[in-house]
Design a protein around this motif. Sequence first.
Motif, PDB file in Angstrom:
ATOM      1  N   GLU A 171       0.801  -1.215   0.000  1.00  0.00           N
ATOM      2  CA  GLU A 171       0.000   0.000   0.000  1.00  0.00           C
ATOM      3  C   GLU A 171       0.836   1.268   0.000  1.00  0.00           C
ATOM      4  O   GLU A 171       0.302   2.363  -0.190  1.00  0.00           O
ATOM      5  N   VAL A 187      -3.159  -3.458  -4.866  1.00  0.00           N
ATOM      6  CA  VAL A 187      -3.215  -2.051  -4.481  1.00  0.00           C
ATOM      7  C   VAL A 187      -2.064  -1.301  -5.158  1.00  0.00           C
ATOM      8  O   VAL A 187      -0.891  -1.558  -4.879  1.00  0.00           O
ATOM      9  N   TYR A 247     -10.300   1.610   0.559  1.00  0.00           N
ATOM     10  CA  TYR A 247      -9.259   2.445  -0.046  1.00  0.00           C
ATOM     11  C   TYR A 247      -9.887   3.697  -0.658  1.00  0.00           C
ATOM     12  O   TYR A 247      -9.936   3.860  -1.882  1.00  0.00           O
TER      13      TYR A 247
END
Length: 466
Positions: free
Chosen positions: A34, A319, A345
Amino acid sequence: MYKFICSAFLFTTSFILQMNITNAQATYTMPSEELQHEGTWLQWPHHYEYGTTYRNRLDATWVAMTKALVASEKVHLIVYDATEKTRVQNLLTAASVATTNIDFFQFPTNDVWVRDNGPIFVRDTSGKLIIQDWGFNGWGGDYNFNLCNPIPTSVANALAMTVVNLNSTMVNEGGAVEMDGNGVLMTTKSAILCQSNPANINAIRNIGMTQAQAETIFQQYLGVSKFIWLDGFYSVDDITDAHIDGFARFANGTHLVTMSTTDLTYWGLSTTDISLLTSATDINNKAYTITQLPLTQNDVTTAYGKNLGYKGSYINYYVANSVVLVPNYSDPNDATANAIIQGLYPTRTVVGIDVRNLYENGGMVHCVTQQQPVATASVGLKNFTSPKNNITISQNPTNDFLKIVSNDELHNAVIKILNANGQLIFEKQNQNGKQFQIDLSKQAAGIYFIEVQSSTNIYRNKIVKE
């Protein structure tokens, strides 16, 4: 003594980049997926191993992933040879995909599963990005791997990066391990350790290695200090022997994304594994927030009309910097899963990727992508200030206490200190209004980053302890 360097960084979003926590003995740390990427690696399908039909049925998925990624990061495409490079370039041009953020690397491969055979990017103790080359044996000898196994070293050589050769240390596929970014690793014994396996006698990895030995290796090379071990399962329908990224992922350091008990049972997990998964805790023994994604409502049917006879998972998402690529199946539950993941997200855009033909061959989006973090942990922050943000940091002249003062209310603000590797070394929520004090006397000399998140802004600055 501390120096305060560079200007502050202010965001008008509540999103905080999650950083790794590792034990002090770790030699390397693997940045969270991430965190900011320099780029994403893909191995493009070709015809040399499984034929032209196989290749042609997968091309559209790779075009879609590339198109979604290029707007916010580089896309590094591994193609088999010069002929394939030209063919892929033509496919991208026909799909109006800009190639300015794409580069090509010509390396022969057996297949497309770069998450499992490709480079693992980690940081050493100085924060330098390096490549690890773990052993890859075709998921325990099930498929050819002679061309895929050298890919990490080939990439390291092409990028002139340091490579750590772990081929004789451990067989480890990237999809077999999932980390929360805060020091916890989750995996299955079936995908890491060689056990009695009546369903598939070829699923052999790390013969004779104990769980304790595996943990020592992961601690040193991935920088984790807590483990969630599931037994996993063996199935003739799953060549990975229960890779964790098919049914359980971490999100934002605090969420565990998985399925319902019914769907986990359908996927093949035992009641013991389901209990371990749903009661898992983080590095501080705090329970994760469980987010459940559905399976597809129907059995997956390929784009060319073949009913596969089993449902699809949405958990194998990827991601990226500005998007989250989510496997989609032309199923009624696509929209439901996409919406749940979008909620996880909010600063990224969910993009559904049609993986129906890929799923026939055993994998989804996460299986065929691999992130390359930015070169240094501090790259990628937007550099601007706001007159509304009046945070100042000072040092007590008689000790190593940092004092944070703001004309804006600091009540309930979250204060974090990270080291040069992006590792979280201090975090606390302030309860005392406009001032806050931090004791860093026990920290070694070096570069640190301070982060203050209020309800509306994030302030960041760089400090050096001399």
